[in-house]
Design a protein around this motif. Structure first.
Motif, PDB file in Angstrom:
ATOM      1  N   GLY A 183     129.679 -10.756 -42.099  1.00 25.67           N
ATOM      2  CA  GLY A 183     131.024 -11.226 -41.706  1.00 25.67           C
ATOM      3  C   GLY A 183     131.567 -12.320 -42.608  1.00 25.67           C
ATOM      4  O   GLY A 183     132.728 -12.715 -42.498  1.00 25.67           O
ATOM      5  N   ARG A 204     130.682 -12.682 -37.387  1.00 23.82           N
ATOM      6  CA  ARG A 204     131.319 -11.350 -37.391  1.00 23.82           C
ATOM      7  C   ARG A 204     130.366 -10.336 -38.006  1.00 23.82           C
ATOM      8  O   ARG A 204     130.758  -9.500 -38.800  1.00 23.82           O
ATOM      9  N   GLU A 209     129.390  -7.787 -29.383  1.00 27.70           N
ATOM     10  CA  GLU A 209     129.951  -6.436 -29.421  1.00 27.70           C
ATOM     11  C   GLU A 209     129.457  -5.802 -30.711  1.00 27.70           C
ATOM     12  O   GLU A 209     129.653  -6.382 -31.801  1.00 27.70           O
ATOM     13  N   LYS A 249     131.250  -5.787 -34.166  1.00 25.54           N
ATOM     14  CA  LYS A 249     132.279  -6.834 -34.240  1.00 25.54           C
ATOM     15  C   LYS A 249     131.697  -8.237 -34.419  1.00 25.54           C
ATOM     16  O   LYS A 249     132.304  -9.078 -35.068  1.00 25.54           O
TER      17      LYS A 249
END
Ligand code: ADP
Length: 439
Positions: free
Chosen positions: A353, A375, A428, A431
């Motif tokens: 991320g 992320r 998630e 994500k």
């Protein structure tokens, strides 16, 4: 039958009264009656002499006075013998058995250990509140098998009743939840021997589920810790043997192997450090920390210390701090360890991320919160509840390749428990993940 003797004055029962021997008297009148009985011959002789004197024409007042004097003297000197009443002669009435049961159960009600009292034919005469809570209501007078079907318990109770000796067994139940009990049956000894139909037996249930769970955790932990140490030790041994043997004269191979050996020893010392941290934390887990710690400079310090690691994995750590102070009661070093572990994990596991955000919230009337957000690939939901278990890893290989020990979040959980703070994990897949510490 009840054996033994009791002092007659104080312990005579109503059944004895019904036999008409000594009727409901106070101790004083009972004493007088006993003295009269004892001095009966003397009194009769005195009465006889008085009658003869009267018949011979003596003054009746003088005779009466002398008779009274003799009676008083005789009774005064008589020492009443307290008859020892053999209790066999006292038939045990239903009331007596009832009051004996009350005697047995009086303190059992206050116990937090489930207890039942059974009769000689294994019917339940009583169960305390803890037993009712653990096993539900029972019909008083029903056979114990109506409540407990375990053949082990029933055999044990049968044996105790037959032999009048205590017994115990381990019994586990699966429903409604898994529980392990030490079930013990023992006769109640009130006055030595009791009639066969008036015996009481106590069946108690000591819940050892928690002890068993802790035992299992401890042995799992030792097995896991040894396993974690065994792998690098085995590889060290392998490399030492290679350097001593086939690679004896291969300087290049030796250098490469020494590099790997250094990594393995570093991993072992990290593991030992984490294990020591955990055991230190366990020792003081019940003492709440009382220093005032400002999280604003603390998070700045943690970020600075992790910049080299973040740079290595290509991640930028962004701090989002409020104006002013954000103070909590805590132990500074331990809080540094919490945020180091969380931000390091976010960099290691969420490096794809590219950024890791650290938010510090200090709203009016709201709890202070620190949230670390990455992320990265996220964590599948089924793993989330187990992340804080010791040595639990989503992927062992992934963790090892990132120099993980599997103890970081267990340490975080221990520290936060001591700080009365909560750890909230949201993730998630695809994500990213957020770890929030709420004080
Ligand atoms: P480790 O030493 O393996 O990092 P931790 O107790 O810190 O041990 O973490 C346990 C496991 O939780 C890690 O092995 C990893 O699988 C998972 N984990 C922790 N933080 C994250 C994160 N930010 N993103 C994805 N997975 C994570």
């Amino acid at each position: 039958m009840i054996h033994g003797y009791q002092a007659g004055f104080e312990d005579r029962s109503t059944s004895r009264d019904r036999e008409g021997q000594l009727v409901d008297e106070t101790p004083w009148t009972r004493s007088l009656i006993l003295r009269i009985r004892q001095e009966r011959p003397v009194l009769l002789v005195a009465l006889l002499i008085a009658l003869i004197a009267l018949a011979a024409g003596a003054n009746k007042w003088v005779v009466l006075g002398l008779l009274l004097l003799m009676i008083i003297t005789a009774l005064w000197h008589a020492v009443p013998v307290i008859p020892q009443v053999p209790l066999e002669s006292i038939p045990e009435t239903v009331e007596t058995a009832g009051s004996r049961l009350a005697e047995v159960t009086a303190t059992l009600e206050a116990l937090d250990v489930p207890v039942m009292v059974l009769s000689g034919d294994a019917s339940v005469l009583y169960q305390n509140r803890a037993a009712e809570k653990a096993f539900g209501e029972v019909t008083i007078g029903a056979h114990i098998s109506a409540r407990l079907r375990s053949p082990g318990i029933l055999d044990m109770v049968g044996e105790t009743i037959a032999t009048n000796a205590p017994n115990q067994i381990e019994h586990s139940e699966r429903l409604p939840s898994e529980r392990v009990y030490i079930v013990r049956s023992a006769p109640v000894d009130l006055d030595g021997q009791q009639p066969a139909d008036e015996r009481f037996f106590v069946v108690s249930f000591r819940d050892i589920s928690e002890v068993r769970r802790i035992d299992r955790m401890r042995s799992d932990f030792v097995a896991n810790a040894s396993h974690e140490l065994r792998t690098p030790l085995a590889s060290l041994r392998g490399f030492i043997e290679t350097i001593q043997g086939p690679a004896k004269n291969d300087a290049k191979a030796q250098e490469r192997f020494l590099g790997i050996m250094l990594d393995q020893t570093t991993r072992m010392s990290r593991l030992v450090d984490d294990l020591l941290s955990l055991s230190r934390l366990e020792l003081k887990s019940h003492i709440a920390p009382d220093q005032k710690v400002d999280l604003v400079p603390l998070l700045g310090h943690v970020r600075d210390s992790l910049v080299p690691l973040a740079n290595d994995v290509g991640v930028e750590i962004a701090l989002h701090l409020p104006q002013g102070k954000a103070e909590v009661l805590g132990d500074r070093d331990e809080l540094v360890q919490v945020f180091e572990n969380l931000i390091e994990n976010a960099c290691k596991y969420g490096h794809e991320g590219k950024t890791v955000d650290v938010f510090l919230k200090n709203g009016q009337g709201e709890p202070v919160e620190v949230t670390v957000v990455d992320r990265g690939p996220g964590i599948p939901a089924e793993h989330v509840p187990r992340l804080t278990e010791r040595f639990y890893r989503v992927s062992i290989e992934d963790s090892r390749s990132k120099k993980g020990t599997g103890l970081g979040l267990a340490i975080v959980k221990h520290i936060l428990t001591r700080h009365r703070a909560r750890l909230i994990v949201k993730s998630e897949v695809g994500k990213g993940t957020s770890f929030t510490v709420r004080f």
